[in-house]
Design a protein around this motif. Sequence first.
Motif, PDB file in Angstrom:
ATOM      1  N   ALA A  28      17.269 -20.434  -1.187  1.00  0.00           N
ATOM      2  CA  ALA A  28      18.311 -19.489  -0.767  1.00  0.00           C
ATOM      3  C   ALA A  28      18.765 -18.601  -1.917  1.00  0.00           C
ATOM      4  O   ALA A  28      18.969 -17.390  -1.729  1.00  0.00           O
ATOM      5  CB  ALA A  28      19.497 -20.266  -0.191  1.00  0.00           C
ATOM      6  N   SER A  29      18.911 -19.168  -3.118  1.00  0.00           N
ATOM      7  CA  SER A  29      19.361 -18.353  -4.251  1.00  0.00           C
ATOM      8  C   SER A  29      18.308 -17.315  -4.627  1.00  0.00           C
ATOM      9  O   SER A  29      18.646 -16.197  -5.026  1.00  0.00           O
ATOM     10  CB  SER A  29      19.708 -19.236  -5.458  1.00  0.00           C
ATOM     11  OG  SER A  29      18.553 -19.834  -5.985  1.00  0.00           O
ATOM     12  N   TRP A  30      17.029 -17.660  -4.483  1.00  0.00           N
ATOM     13  CA  TRP A  30      15.983 -16.684  -4.775  1.00  0.00           C
ATOM     14  C   TRP A  30      16.052 -15.532  -3.781  1.00  0.00           C
ATOM     15  O   TRP A  30      15.996 -14.365  -4.154  1.00  0.00           O
ATOM     16  CB  TRP A  30      14.605 -17.339  -4.721  1.00  0.00           C
ATOM     17  CG  TRP A  30      13.518 -16.392  -5.127  1.00  0.00           C
ATOM     18  CD1 TRP A  30      13.103 -16.129  -6.392  1.00  0.00           C
ATOM     19  CD2 TRP A  30      12.755 -15.541  -4.262  1.00  0.00           C
ATOM     20  NE1 TRP A  30      12.118 -15.183  -6.383  1.00  0.00           N
ATOM     21  CE2 TRP A  30      11.884 -14.793  -5.083  1.00  0.00           C
ATOM     22  CE3 TRP A  30      12.724 -15.331  -2.895  1.00  0.00           C
ATOM     23  CZ2 TRP A  30      10.989 -13.876  -4.571  1.00  0.00           C
ATOM     24  CZ3 TRP A  30      11.837 -14.406  -2.381  1.00  0.00           C
ATOM     25  CH2 TRP A  30      10.975 -13.683  -3.204  1.00  0.00           C
ATOM     26  N   ILE A  31      16.179 -15.869  -2.499  1.00  0.00           N
ATOM     27  CA  ILE A  31      16.218 -14.826  -1.466  1.00  0.00           C
ATOM     28  C   ILE A  31      17.439 -13.936  -1.650  1.00  0.00           C
ATOM     29  O   ILE A  31      17.334 -12.704  -1.626  1.00  0.00           O
ATOM     30  CB  ILE A  31      16.199 -15.461  -0.056  1.00  0.00           C
ATOM     31  CG1 ILE A  31      14.833 -16.111   0.208  1.00  0.00           C
ATOM     32  CG2 ILE A  31      16.528 -14.435   1.018  1.00  0.00           C
ATOM     33  CD1 ILE A  31      14.790 -16.972   1.447  1.00  0.00           C
ATOM     34  N   ILE A  32      18.595 -14.538  -1.855  1.00  0.00           N
ATOM     35  CA  ILE A  32      19.831 -13.767  -1.999  1.00  0.00           C
ATOM     36  C   ILE A  32      19.794 -12.913  -3.255  1.00  0.00           C
ATOM     37  O   ILE A  32      20.153 -11.731  -3.226  1.00  0.00           O
ATOM     38  CB  ILE A  32      21.053 -14.702  -1.985  1.00  0.00           C
ATOM     39  CG1 ILE A  32      21.220 -15.306  -0.585  1.00  0.00           C
ATOM     40  CG2 ILE A  32      22.319 -13.973  -2.416  1.00  0.00           C
ATOM     41  CD1 ILE A  32      22.210 -16.442  -0.518  1.00  0.00           C
ATOM     42  N   SER A  33      19.363 -13.499  -4.365  1.00  0.00           N
ATOM     43  CA  SER A  33      19.313 -12.743  -5.620  1.00  0.00           C
ATOM     44  C   SER A  33      18.302 -11.610  -5.542  1.00  0.00           C
ATOM     45  O   SER A  33      18.557 -10.504  -6.034  1.00  0.00           O
ATOM     46  CB  SER A  33      18.962 -13.675  -6.778  1.00  0.00           C
ATOM     47  OG  SER A  33      18.884 -12.956  -7.981  1.00  0.00           O
ATOM     48  N   ASN A  34      17.174 -11.859  -4.933  1.00  0.00           N
ATOM     49  CA  ASN A  34      16.148 -10.832  -4.821  1.00  0.00           C
ATOM     50  C   ASN A  34      16.590  -9.702  -3.903  1.00  0.00           C
ATOM     51  O   ASN A  34      16.290  -8.536  -4.162  1.00  0.00           O
ATOM     52  CB  ASN A  34      14.852 -11.453  -4.307  1.00  0.00           C
ATOM     53  CG  ASN A  34      13.670 -10.519  -4.416  1.00  0.00           C
ATOM     54  OD1 ASN A  34      13.612  -9.695  -5.311  1.00  0.00           O
ATOM     55  ND2 ASN A  34      12.726 -10.667  -3.505  1.00  0.00           N
TER      56      ASN A  34
END
Length: 96
Positions: A28-34
Amino acid sequence: MISTLHKMGLRSNVMYGAALGSIGMSIASWIISNKYEAAGIERADRWALFVGEWAPTFFAIGIALRIEEMAEEKGRETPEWQEQSSDIRRPTRAGV
């Protein structure tokens, strides 16, 4: 340390859940940050790796707690030879 955590009420299934949650949070953090940060994919990768590195630690603590739980369960069991009369020889642990 593990026995202290066990005595405090922390169980292995909680740590396994934390490890799985960490993996989910990493994704989730990868998707949100990206998606929402203009810093690019490198920053998204760093966030995902930072959170994802918690999972092995949680799994290791969960395994150690499970070993502690199994030792506690084994301590509660009454061996068969203790239930028999005292005139019967007790089995030895030689070679074990």
